[in-house]
Design a protein around this motif. Structure first.
Motif, PDB file in Angstrom:
ATOM      1  N   MET A  75      -2.350   0.519  -8.273  1.00 21.75           N
ATOM      2  CA  MET A  75      -1.055  -0.166  -8.279  1.00 21.75           C
ATOM      3  C   MET A  75      -1.108  -1.473  -7.497  1.00 21.75           C
ATOM      4  O   MET A  75      -0.574  -2.496  -7.936  1.00 21.75           O
ATOM      5  N   LEU A  76      -1.749  -1.428  -6.321  1.00 21.93           N
ATOM      6  CA  LEU A  76      -1.755  -2.600  -5.447  1.00 21.93           C
ATOM      7  C   LEU A  76      -2.732  -3.688  -5.887  1.00 21.93           C
ATOM      8  O   LEU A  76      -2.436  -4.876  -5.781  1.00 21.93           O
ATOM      9  N   LEU A  77      -3.913  -3.277  -6.380  1.00 17.80           N
ATOM     10  CA  LEU A  77      -4.965  -4.254  -6.645  1.00 17.80           C
ATOM     11  C   LEU A  77      -5.185  -4.573  -8.115  1.00 17.80           C
ATOM     12  O   LEU A  77      -5.700  -5.640  -8.442  1.00 17.80           O
ATOM     13  N   TYR A  78      -4.816  -3.645  -8.997  1.00 17.05           N
ATOM     14  CA  TYR A  78      -5.182  -3.820 -10.401  1.00 17.05           C
ATOM     15  C   TYR A  78      -3.984  -3.850 -11.345  1.00 17.05           C
ATOM     16  O   TYR A  78      -4.147  -3.737 -12.552  1.00 17.05           O
ATOM     17  N   GLY A  79      -2.800  -4.009 -10.806  1.00 20.31           N
ATOM     18  CA  GLY A  79      -1.619  -4.188 -11.635  1.00 20.31           C
ATOM     19  C   GLY A  79      -1.180  -2.977 -12.439  1.00 20.31           C
ATOM     20  O   GLY A  79      -0.491  -3.124 -13.441  1.00 20.31           O
ATOM     21  N   GLU A  80      -1.553  -1.777 -11.997  1.00 15.36           N
ATOM     22  CA  GLU A  80      -1.114  -0.579 -12.709  1.00 15.36           C
ATOM     23  C   GLU A  80       0.376  -0.351 -12.459  1.00 15.36           C
ATOM     24  O   GLU A  80       0.946  -0.860 -11.495  1.00 15.36           O
ATOM     25  N   SER A  81       0.973   0.434 -13.315  1.00 10.58           N
ATOM     26  CA  SER A  81       2.407   0.698 -13.251  1.00 10.58           C
ATOM     27  C   SER A  81       2.831   1.253 -11.890  1.00 10.58           C
ATOM     28  O   SER A  81       2.166   2.130 -11.331  1.00 10.58           O
ATOM     29  N   LYS A  82       3.964   0.744 -11.388  1.00 11.29           N
ATOM     30  CA  LYS A  82       4.538   1.234 -10.131  1.00 11.29           C
ATOM     31  C   LYS A  82       5.813   2.032 -10.409  1.00 11.29           C
ATOM     32  O   LYS A  82       6.744   2.035  -9.622  1.00 11.29           O
TER      33      LYS A  82
END
Length: 104
Positions: A75-82
């Motif tokens: 989530m923080l580094l690779y833009g995955e869904s939050k």
């Protein structure tokens, strides 16, 4: 000391998972070396903690830190869904790990 070692093992597992992603994207030898070192250190600290802690508890905590930490790194580094549901389930994993610590 076993609990500290177990948390360190989980953190190295998180780093190793990050290196899997980096190796997948970059395909360089530095990422491969860091991946091997991270998982090696993770297993070493896990083995040390299992000298004191029950296997089931140690393994559950270790995988919980790695799985939830890997999801948070994504989530923080690779833009995955939050999405809030992901956060709720990560909280449940961490809550279970804390529960195992309390009863161990």
């Amino acid at each position: 000391m076993a609990w500290v070692s177990l948390v360190v093992a989980g953190l190295f597992e998180m780093f190793g998972v990050g290196m899997i992603n980096k190796l997948h994207n970059d395909r360089n030898w530095q990422s491969l070396v860091l991946l091997i070192l991270a998982f090696g250190a993770s297993f070493m600290f896990l083995a040390y903690s299992m000298k004191t802690l029950p296997m089931g508890t140690a393994y559950a905590i270790w995988t919980g830190i790695g799985a939830s930490g890997g999801a948070i790194l994504g989530m923080l580094l690779y833009g995955e869904s939050k999405d809030w549901r992901r956060l709720v389930f990560i909280g449940m994993v961490l809550g279970a790990a804390i529960g195992l610590k309390i009863v161990s």
